[in-house]
Design an enzyme around this catalytic site. Structure first.
Site, PDB file in Angstrom:
ATOM      1  N   CYS A 173      39.774  45.892  50.128  1.00  0.00           N
ATOM      2  CA  CYS A 173      40.372  45.159  49.008  1.00  0.00           C
ATOM      3  C   CYS A 173      41.769  45.684  48.659  1.00  0.00           C
ATOM      4  O   CYS A 173      42.511  45.024  47.928  1.00  0.00           O
ATOM      5  CB  CYS A 173      39.477  45.242  47.781  1.00  0.00           C
ATOM      6  N   HIS A 197      43.391  43.638  41.433  1.00  0.00           N
ATOM      7  CA  HIS A 197      42.424  43.101  42.378  1.00  0.00           C
ATOM      8  C   HIS A 197      41.286  42.442  41.608  1.00  0.00           C
ATOM      9  O   HIS A 197      40.724  43.025  40.674  1.00  0.00           O
ATOM     10  CB  HIS A 197      41.888  44.226  43.267  1.00  0.00           C
ATOM     11  N   ASN A 225      36.099  36.933  44.572  1.00  0.00           N
ATOM     12  CA  ASN A 225      36.726  38.169  45.056  1.00  0.00           C
ATOM     13  C   ASN A 225      37.192  37.907  46.487  1.00  0.00           C
ATOM     14  O   ASN A 225      36.372  37.747  47.381  1.00  0.00           O
ATOM     15  CB  ASN A 225      35.685  39.298  45.004  1.00  0.00           C
TER      16      ASN A 225
END
Ligand code: ACO
Length: 333
Positions: A119, A260, A290
């Site tokens: 990520c 994020h 996500n």
């Protein structure tokens, strides 16, 4: 040896790309034993974008995002001398996505490589690209964060699959004569001891003994949700606080905290602990889920296009993810 003259870095353009196909929570209700209410309450996600595996993937999304960033910058692929593609779901192990994107955008012979930081892929790529320009070795760098997590998800499993979507964000960085412009602070960290909290095993022998009963297929993402939750809330807060302390900035000095998009509860918990007003820590996880390395770049591009941050503003970009990794990048735009 020639001396390196000090320079700054200008963020000349941003771009993003998401697949057109929308996967709603209601669609997941038909695929597995879950409910829209459970997903929304636990994650804040209502829908996410999913690639058509026949025609889309991290190459196409990354290429389109960088092409849009170049357009905004008024530049062509041939103006770039490096492309960095942060992804943990590359289309092929060899060649890198970055090499194919360079060829597609006519950037040859720009250097090109993929970077794996889960990520954190966009923030790591941003920091590496910015540092290479400041080193004097490169003048214009295209950085991309992209993941198609749908290609690494077992949709028979309800615990992980509900979280993720596919997206790309990109930025074009160019050398600037003003050394005060660009990234004024950056940090990148990892703690590989926690790798088994979030991992994609290819072979049986990579699976730790205590995860062998996990029904998720090989080649698909496995996650210890509670461990990741604890890690993310704490690291997220620490990383933002470190960026403020390291720059001497207060929350008031920052136009936007671009974070994020892991899970709404993680973002809200950290935001409340630090004391950041919600309008300064925007979310788009409700619409895009996500998207791993895609998320911070996608959000940054949307904020710039919406006029929420622009020239002269200070922006703090933060991510955390598999590895485990975490990173920050503070910019004077
Ligand atoms: N629908 C309905 N029920 C579900 C689902 C689902 N999709 N998934 C799990 N459940 C059930 C479980 O089976 C369990 O049932 P039980 O009590 O009968 O055993 C119950 O819900 C609670 O399960 P938990 O796993 O304890 O649920 P939790 O409250 O921890 O929420 C979640 C799970 C949302 C994954 C949470 O742990 C979390 O947010 N973790 C962080 C993960 C994350 O954000 N990862 C992002 C990727 S990493 C990154 O970006 C940094």
């Amino acid at each position: 040896m020639s001396a390196v003259s000090p320079c700054g870095v200008r963020l000349a353009g941003t771009g993003s790309a998401v697949p057109p196909r929308v996967l709603h929570n209601r669609d997941l209700e038909r695929m597995m034993d879950t409910t829209d209410e459970w997903i929304t309450q636990r994650t804040g996600i209502r829908e996410r974008r999913i690639c058509d595996p026949r025609t889309e993937g991290t190459f196409t999304l990354g290429r389109d995002a960088l092409a849009r960033a170049l357009d905004e910058a008024g530049m062509k692929g041939s103006d770039l001398d490096l492309i960095i593609c942060g992804t943990c779901t590359p289309e092929m192990a060899c060649p890198s996505n970055a090499c194919r994107i360079a060829a597609a955008l006519d950037a040859t012979p720009a250097a090109a490589f993929d970077l794996t930081a889960a990520c954190c892929g966009f923030v790591y790529s941003l920091n590496v690209g910015e540092s290479l320009i400041r080193s004097g070795r490169f003048r214009s760098v295209g950085v991309i964060g992209v993941d198609a997590m749908s290609t690494a998800i077992d949709y028979d499993d309800r615990s992980v699959s509900i979280l993720f979507g596919d997206a790309a964000g990109a930025a074009v960085l160019v050398r600037d004569d003003d050394p005060g412009k660009g990234c004024i602070y950056q940090r990148m960290h990892a703690d590989g001891r926690g790798w088994a909290s979030l991992y994609i095993p290819r072979r049986e022998q990579e699976v730790p003994a205590d995860d062998r009963e996990n029904p998720i297929r090989l080649g698909c993402l496995r996650m210890n949700g509670r461990e990741v939750f604890k890690f993310a809330v704490n690291r997220f807060r620490e990383t933002v606080e470190d960026a403020l302390a390291g720059t001497g900035l207060s929350v008031d000095d920052v136009a936007q905290f671009v974070c994020h998009q892991s899970n709404l509860r993680i973002i809200e918990a950290a935001r409340e602990r630090i004391g950041i007003p919600s309008e300064k820590m925007p979310v788009n996880i409700d619409r895009f889920g996500n998207s791993s390395a895609g998320s911070a770049g996608l959000l940054l591009d949307q904020l710039r296009k919406d006029g929420k941050c622009g020239a002269g503003d200070t922006v703090v970009v933060v991510a955390f993810g598999g590895g485990m990794t975490w990173a920050s990048s503070v910019w004077r735009l």
